[in-house]
Scaffold this motif. Structure first.
Motif, PDB file in Angstrom:
ATOM      1  N   SER A 136       0.791  -1.214  -0.170  1.00  0.00           N
ATOM      2  CA  SER A 136      -0.063  -0.437   0.218  1.00  0.00           C
ATOM      3  C   SER A 136       0.691   1.536  -0.570  1.00  0.00           C
ATOM      4  N   THR A 137       2.073   0.908  -0.371  1.00  0.00           N
ATOM      5  CA  THR A 137       3.109   2.293  -0.374  1.00  0.00           C
ATOM      6  C   THR A 137       3.798   3.158  -1.406  1.00  0.00           C
ATOM      7  N   THR A 138       3.410   3.660  -1.746  1.00  0.00           N
ATOM      8  CA  THR A 138       4.080   4.376  -3.176  1.00  0.00           C
ATOM      9  C   THR A 138       5.195   5.093  -2.705  1.00  0.00           C
ATOM     10  N   PHE A 139       6.761   4.707  -4.219  1.00  0.00           N
ATOM     11  CA  PHE A 139       7.277   5.626  -3.774  1.00  0.00           C
ATOM     12  C   PHE A 139       7.916   5.936  -4.362  1.00  0.00           C
ATOM     13  N   LEU A 182      -3.114 -10.468 -13.543  1.00  0.00           N
ATOM     14  CA  LEU A 182      -2.793  -9.222 -13.707  1.00  0.00           C
ATOM     15  C   LEU A 182      -4.065  -8.197 -14.584  1.00  0.00           C
ATOM     16  N   LEU A 183      -4.880  -8.922 -14.380  1.00  0.00           N
ATOM     17  CA  LEU A 183      -6.030  -8.716 -15.597  1.00  0.00           C
ATOM     18  C   LEU A 183      -7.099  -7.690 -13.657  1.00  0.00           C
ATOM     19  N   ALA A 184      -6.581  -8.088 -13.012  1.00  0.00           N
ATOM     20  CA  ALA A 184      -6.880  -7.535 -11.624  1.00  0.00           C
ATOM     21  C   ALA A 184      -6.080  -6.490 -11.691  1.00  0.00           C
ATOM     22  N   TYR A 185      -5.860  -5.923 -12.022  1.00  0.00           N
ATOM     23  CA  TYR A 185      -4.808  -4.213 -12.127  1.00  0.00           C
ATOM     24  C   TYR A 185      -5.626  -3.699 -13.000  1.00  0.00           C
ATOM     25  N   GLY A 186      -6.368  -3.479 -13.845  1.00  0.00           N
ATOM     26  CA  GLY A 186      -6.690  -3.382 -15.029  1.00  0.00           C
ATOM     27  C   GLY A 186      -6.824  -1.587 -14.965  1.00  0.00           C
ATOM     28  N   GLN A 302       0.679 -21.350  -7.808  1.00  0.00           N
ATOM     29  CA  GLN A 302       0.450 -20.529  -8.845  1.00  0.00           C
ATOM     30  C   GLN A 302      -0.567 -19.711  -8.176  1.00  0.00           C
ATOM     31  N   ALA A 303      -1.637 -19.698  -8.102  1.00  0.00           N
ATOM     32  CA  ALA A 303      -3.221 -19.875  -7.466  1.00  0.00           C
ATOM     33  C   ALA A 303      -3.006 -19.022  -6.494  1.00  0.00           C
ATOM     34  N   VAL A 304      -2.382 -20.110  -5.215  1.00  0.00           N
ATOM     35  CA  VAL A 304      -2.517 -19.672  -4.485  1.00  0.00           C
ATOM     36  C   VAL A 304      -1.251 -18.522  -3.734  1.00  0.00           C
ATOM     37  N   ALA A 305      -0.145 -18.658  -4.400  1.00  0.00           N
ATOM     38  CA  ALA A 305       0.479 -17.244  -4.692  1.00  0.00           C
ATOM     39  C   ALA A 305       0.174 -15.837  -5.395  1.00  0.00           C
ATOM     40  N   SER A 306      -0.412 -16.356  -6.265  1.00  0.00           N
ATOM     41  CA  SER A 306      -1.405 -15.303  -6.926  1.00  0.00           C
ATOM     42  C   SER A 306      -2.524 -14.661  -5.736  1.00  0.00           C
ATOM     43  N   ALA A 307      -3.566 -15.085  -5.257  1.00  0.00           N
ATOM     44  CA  ALA A 307      -4.576 -15.204  -4.147  1.00  0.00           C
ATOM     45  C   ALA A 307      -3.418 -14.044  -3.336  1.00  0.00           C
ATOM     46  N   LEU A 309      -1.165 -12.409  -2.912  1.00  0.00           N
ATOM     47  CA  LEU A 309      -0.817 -11.477  -3.184  1.00  0.00           C
ATOM     48  C   LEU A 309      -2.365 -10.583  -3.612  1.00  0.00           C
ATOM     49  N   LEU A 310      -2.316 -10.733  -4.675  1.00  0.00           N
ATOM     50  CA  LEU A 310      -4.166  -9.811  -4.343  1.00  0.00           C
ATOM     51  C   LEU A 310      -4.747  -9.594  -3.037  1.00  0.00           C
TER      52      LEU A 310
END
Length: 314
Positions: A136-139, A182-186, A302-307, A309-310
């Motif tokens: 949640s950080t931007t730098f 990655l489409l979750a970041y549409g 991979q699905a577990v890792a992606s979840a 991350l999301l």
């Protein structure tokens, strides 16, 4: 294209682009199947002899289909045009290796990957700046350091995806899974979400012929281009560090072999002596997994890792 979007909506355009990429790739695979080079079999890979004689280098087809469809449906931007040229370059470096009677020298391929990564990195920073999101950080990161990190990201992505391409349906299935995630970041991806949709459509068409028992192989032409494309999507979504989880299986499966060879060649240190690499060879040879189990379990991991991350970034 802007008129089509205004008349039908972006979702309709994306759906049409997906169907066009799927249909065009499937058609071209059928038309040019017998004109592709043939696999020589891989002497050191588990069941590598089963690939001997199969059409190889289908990455040439689906990469060109991705390029044609995206250039037709994505709003023209110089940045994306440069990425498309680099995508084709990464594909061609793999295709010429596929078509060669003798495999290309690793240093030659590594240098080509490095040049592609540097050009892509400079392009990205020129059009997007040095701002980065982490959770949640931007730098911001200093330009030279960020360029170095981008080059490492792209170079590593090209090579770990290439190393993971060794089981029918594995690498393309993982790439589809990651692209879909990655489409979750549409919102952050913008027009690149349409490119991701086209990418998924083309790979699904390829998987029709690559599902076990495969009749068509993507070769280095496909795997190297997939690695490049996924790295660009990770950058454009604004969460480049997310690639560590977004492509976790590619990284773990493919990087072990690279590390093992690098330590042996440059440091004269032997590591992972009892582990076959890539890791998908180890679980098939030493643990008795079938090809289908490798594909299914790698996708689950991979699905577990992606979840995860999301959940951490959205």
């Amino acid at each position: 294209m802007l008129q089509l979007i205004s008349a039908t909506g972006q979702q309709t355009v994306d759906a049409l682009a997906f169907l066009l990429a799927f249909a065009l790739t499937a058609l071209m695979d059928s038309v040019f199947h017998d004109k592709l080079p043939h696999d020589h079999g891989r002497a050191f890979a588990v069941n590598g002899e089963l690939s001997k004689g199969k059409a190889r280098g289908s990455g040439l087809i689906f990469v060109l289909c991705i390029a044609l469809v995206t250039l037709a449906v994505v709003a023209f931007k110089v940045e994306y045009l440069i990425y498309t040229v680099l995508l084709i370059a990464s594909m061609l470096s793999g295709y010429f290796d596929d078509a060669s009677e003798t495999a290309w020298n690793e240093y030659k391929k590594g240098l080509i990957d490095f040049v592609i990564a540097v050009v892509a990195g400079v392009t990205y920073l020129n059009f997007n700046g040095t701002s980065v999101n982490f959770l949640s950080t931007t730098f911001t990161i200093a330009y030279p350091l960020y360029l170095l990190l981008i080059v490492i990201l792209i170079w590593a992505s090209i090579n770990v995806v290439n190393c993971t391409d060794g089981v029918d349906g594995l690498s393309a299935s993982l790439a589809v899974s990651i692209g879909t995630f990655l489409l979750a970041y549409g919102e952050e991806l913008g027009d690149y979400s349409t490119a991701a949709i086209v990418f998924i459509g083309a790979l699904l068409a390829y998987l029709w012929s690559n599902a076990k028992p495969s009749s068509l192989l993507m070769g280095d032409a496909g795997s190297r281009a997939m690695g490049f494309f996924l790295a660009i999507l990770a950058l454009k979504c604004g969460h480049p560090f997310a690639f560590l989880l977004a492509a976790l299986v590619f990284i773990v499966d493919g990087s072990l072999g690279i590390l093992k060879i690098s330590f042996k060649r440059f440091l004269h240190i032997s590591i992972l002596k009892n582990t076959l690499t890539p890791l998908h060879d180890h679980v098939r040879k030493r643990m008795g997994w079938s090809d289908e189990q490798v594909v299914a379990r790698w996708l689950i991991l991979q699905a577990v890792a992606s979840a995860l991350l999301l959940l951490m970034t959205r």
